[in-house]
Design an enzyme around this catalytic site. Sequence first.
Site, short mmCIF file in Angstrom:
data_model
loop_
_atom_site.label_atom_id
_atom_site.label_comp_id
_atom_site.label_asym_id
_atom_site.label_seq_id
_atom_site.Cartn_x
_atom_site.Cartn_y
_atom_site.Cartn_z
N LEU A 42 0.87 -1.18 0.00
CA LEU A 42 0.00 0.00 0.00
C LEU A 42 0.90 1.22 0.00
O LEU A 42 1.93 1.22 0.68
CB LEU A 42 -0.91 0.02 1.23
CG LEU A 42 -1.95 -1.09 1.36
CD1 LEU A 42 -2.69 -0.98 2.70
CD2 LEU A 42 -2.96 -1.06 0.21
N ASP A 43 0.52 2.27 -0.74
CA ASP A 43 1.38 3.44 -0.75
C ASP A 43 1.24 4.21 0.56
O ASP A 43 0.36 3.92 1.39
CB ASP A 43 1.13 4.33 -1.97
CG ASP A 43 -0.26 4.96 -1.99
OD1 ASP A 43 -0.71 5.46 -0.93
OD2 ASP A 43 -0.89 4.99 -3.06
N ILE A 44 2.08 5.20 0.76
CA ILE A 44 2.17 5.88 2.05
C ILE A 44 0.86 6.55 2.46
O ILE A 44 0.55 6.64 3.65
CB ILE A 44 3.33 6.92 2.03
CG1 ILE A 44 3.60 7.45 3.45
CG2 ILE A 44 3.05 8.03 1.03
CD1 ILE A 44 4.87 8.28 3.55
N THR A 78 -2.20 5.47 1.66
CA THR A 78 -3.30 4.51 1.69
C THR A 78 -3.28 3.74 3.01
O THR A 78 -2.22 3.34 3.48
CB THR A 78 -3.20 3.53 0.51
OG1 THR A 78 -3.22 4.26 -0.72
CG2 THR A 78 -4.36 2.55 0.52
#
Length: 282
Positions: A113-115, A117
């Site tokens: 998951l990106d930062i 999310t």
Amino acid sequence: MNTVTQKSEKLQKVLARSGLGSRREMETLIESGVVTVNGETATLGDRITLDDRVTVKGKAVRLKSELDMPRRVIMYNKPEGELVTRRDPEGRRTVFDNLPRLKGERWIAIGRLDINTSGLLLFTNDGELANRLMHPSHQVEREYAVRIMGQVDDDMLARMRDGIMLEDGLARFSDIQSVGGEGINTWFHVVIMEGRNREVRRLWESQGVTVSRLKRVRYGNIFLDKRVKAGEWVELTQAEVDDLSGLAGLQSKSVNFGPNDQVPSGRKQRGRRPVHAIRRRR
């Protein structure tokens, strides 16, 4: 054990199963030239048995058979602002800071998951399970709750269901459901079948709207447990691990809770929870 009766397996598969990382990470490690088999530098495609001597960066590796390694999976509720990486050069918080310790193994993230999310992240000690659940060929569903800023109409939703050509290829949502709200607080649930970088955000942004919040709520047949607060984790039940294994085409294995697997200071493990029924939206 007699090597004649042993089945040879791909080196990266055995290393992943032995807790060194995902199969993809092991392939990268082998390609870098730091893995040896019986004193010789290993190459991709090498096959080994458990009697072979393997080192990584000069350190001997204890090779594990499938029977040696109980399969464990934990659910983590990732808050916004944490990175899905083991170490950050800038010293920012990572998801691994909050996970329980393993003796002689390490947790492998099943997807990323990106930062910005939040939500469901699964971790396992089994590299083969992680590899299969992430691989596009297994078509494992990922479901997200999305808050949208901008006007959304039926034509836009139809385009995203049919498929949009992004810079890295065709992308689509296999399902989109409106779940309420209005204006800048309009929410949808969407389902994708792969884990390309920022795919959910890029699909929405291709239609001229902005994703103001994004949270993963399901991976395969595992839903985010609402009792698990941001920054906390819970170990999956044996039945849930078996369900995930089946989804990945693997046989079930017993979970063994070791005495050296400690919860980090300041965190507590929630009670083991019942298996959730698999919900499907139409």
